[in-house]
Design an enzyme around this catalytic site. Structure first.
Site, PDB file in Angstrom:
ATOM      1  N   GLY A   1       1.016  -0.850  -0.334  1.00 46.84           N
ATOM      2  CA  GLY A   1      -0.094  -0.293  -0.258  1.00 46.84           C
ATOM      3  C   GLY A   1       0.931   1.089  -0.140  1.00 46.84           C
ATOM      4  O   GLY A   1       1.906   1.014  -0.902  1.00 46.84           O
ATOM      5  N   ASN A   2       0.309   2.201   0.257  1.00 38.28           N
ATOM      6  CA  ASN A   2       1.145   4.064   0.289  1.00 38.28           C
ATOM      7  C   ASN A   2       0.130   4.494   1.229  1.00 38.28           C
ATOM      8  O   ASN A   2      -0.497   4.456   1.801  1.00 38.28           O
ATOM      9  CB  ASN A   2       1.428   4.315  -1.230  1.00 38.28           C
ATOM     10  CG  ASN A   2       0.003   4.973  -1.561  1.00 38.28           C
ATOM     11  OD1 ASN A   2      -0.910   5.644  -0.965  1.00 38.28           O
ATOM     12  ND2 ASN A   2      -0.521   4.549  -2.525  1.00 38.28           N
ATOM     13  N   TYR A   3       1.579   5.602   2.138  1.00 40.42           N
ATOM     14  CA  TYR A   3       0.807   6.148   2.813  1.00 40.42           C
ATOM     15  C   TYR A   3      -0.885   7.357   2.632  1.00 40.42           C
ATOM     16  O   TYR A   3      -0.619   8.173   3.682  1.00 40.42           O
ATOM     17  CB  TYR A   3       1.854   7.536   2.888  1.00 40.42           C
ATOM     18  CG  TYR A   3       2.883   6.273   3.502  1.00 40.42           C
ATOM     19  CD1 TYR A   3       2.581   5.730   5.256  1.00 40.42           C
ATOM     20  CD2 TYR A   3       4.361   6.384   4.029  1.00 40.42           C
ATOM     21  CE1 TYR A   3       3.919   5.038   5.678  1.00 40.42           C
ATOM     22  CE2 TYR A   3       5.592   5.792   3.804  1.00 40.42           C
ATOM     23  CZ  TYR A   3       5.264   5.189   5.147  1.00 40.42           C
ATOM     24  OH  TYR A   3       6.544   4.184   6.078  1.00 40.42           O
TER      25      TYR A   3
END
Ligand code: CTP
Length: 402
Positions: free
Chosen positions: A209-211
């Site tokens: 995923g990512n932030y």
């Protein structure tokens, strides 16, 4: 200008009531007709004589006027109004509104009003932060009441914190903006917007995923709803929710799910804004069981490319549809953004530089450059994401005007 607009100005019993005089003057100067409705407690803070002199109308406080016995119809006033503004709104009035406790003329008028209602809360910081107030404000928001947030600063108690009523000029400008937006060319048009990250499953407990927090996309969705758009928000996993009741949220997890939801909604959309931080790669094989540690070998996760949602919609776009993308860049920001705009067949790209302080993932502010296909651009400067959302939608509005 608020020329010819009918505004009910509700005043309740708080120290900030003195600021309501300035607010009333601003409304009148802008050309609005103002009917003041004051609570009995409000009269302890400010005299009806001042208010009626400035508004040119008798101030209403009771169900009956004492000396004549004339009945003040809350229904008629409620129907007359184009907007109702309660400033200051005390914790007590907010609670009464949330629960329909119609024991004074002001709350009764609120319950009869068909027009949009704005409140400018004002109270001590502890009252403002109390779970009861939070719950009541959440209820009012869900009921469609627009909250003009109080500011941080020194309060009547000399304590410093959040609870100071917004300045009269800000309240006036909020109304002005509201009436201007009602004429927005976006009104009645359909918006498809993506927001947040995507999660690409490795096994039942792990993902790539990512932030991305989703804050920018949700702010745009809310602002678009305020301008009268029909909003479909396709959202990856985030902790935020829309403020506006009318936003239709479709929750997805992976890029493929996001693409499927977008392909369904896009053909009937007028505008599509690709704000999501879509994972570029997904694991080629997803394990149905948790990958265990005891194996001797360190697992190697083979990746496959995810579909490019923006480019897919760009390829399917028909004349008249607007497609807006975002570009998150660390180097050669402008040239990379222009290259993406062309490659994905976008009508506008919003460049986010990771090098700008106060911009990007997680924070409440952003600093963007909006670039059009002809190379012209505008820069927002570092602003709250809500205001950046308004600037992005202003640019889309201009494309309809021109
Ligand atoms: N985007 C998308 N689908 C993807 C990747 C990106 O729809 N699989 C959209 C984003 O929502 C954004 C725009 O494309 O509007 C650009 O995203 P960005 O991550 O900056 O670019 P990429 O195309 O992923 O290119 P790179 O990672 O090489 O910068």
């Amino acid at each position: 200008m608020l020329k010819g607009k009918h505004i009910i100005l509700g005043i309740t019993g708080g120290i900030a009531a003195y600021k309501s005089v300035s607010l009333l003057r601003l409304f009148v100067k802008s050309g609005a007709e103002v009917q003041v409705v004051i609570t009995p407690a409000g009269k302890e803070f400010i005299t009806p004589v001042t208010l009626s002199a400035l508004s040119g109308k008798p101030v209403i406080s009771e169900f009956f006027t004492a000396n004549t016995g004339q009945w003040n119809s809350h229904v008629d006033i409620g129907l007359w109004a184009d907007a109702m503004v309660i400033a200051p709104a005390t914790a007590s009035t907010i609670a009464k509104m949330a629960h329909g406790v119609a024991d004074n003329m002001l709350v009764t008028t609120y319950l009869s009003a068909k027009a949009p209602v704005f409140i400018a809360p004002a109270m001590d910081l502890d009252m403002m932060a109390h779970p009861t107030t939070t719950r009541n404000l959440r209820q009012l928001r869900a009921d469609g009441v627009r909250i003009i947030e109080p500011e941080e600063g020194e309060l009547a108690s000399h304590l410093v914190g959040k609870g100071r009523m917004a300045e009269p000029q800000e309240i006036h400008d909020t109304l002005l903006e509201f009436f201007n937006r009602r004429k927005s060319p976006l009104k009645g048009r359909k918006l498809l917007i993506t927001a947040g990250p995507t999660y690409e499953k490795i096994d039942p407990v792990r993902f790539i995923g990512n932030y991305s927090s989703g804050k920018m996309g949700y702010a745009i969705a809310d602002e678009a709803a305020r301008r009268g758009m029909e909003v479909t928000l396709v959202s990856g996993p985030v902790a935020v929710s829309p403020e506006e009741a009318g936003v239709n949220v479709i929750k997805v997890e992976s890029a493929r799910e996001m693409l499927a939801a977008c392909e369904k909604a896009f053909p009937t959309s007028d505008v599509a804004i690709m704000c999501a931080a879509v994972a570029d790669y997904a694991p080629a094989h997803r394990s149905d069981r948790k990958i265990k540690r005891e194996h001797d070998e360190v697992p190697v996760i083979e990746l496959v490319k995810n579909p490019d949602i923006a480019a897919t919609l760009g390829g399917a776009k028909h004349p008249g549809q607007r497609l807006v993308g975002f570009a998150l860049e660390t180097d050669n920001e402008r040239s990379n953004a222009i290259e993406k705009l062309k490659r994905k067949n976008l009508d506008m790209i919003v460049l986010n530089s990771m090098n700008t302080p106060g911009a990007g993932f997680g924070v409440d502010t952003n600093d963007v450059t909006i670039i059009l296909p002809d190379g012209t651009s505008t820069t927002s400067g570092c602003l709250p994401k809500k205001e950046v959302a308004a600037i992005i939608l202003d640019s889309i509005e201009s494309s309809y005007a021109g």
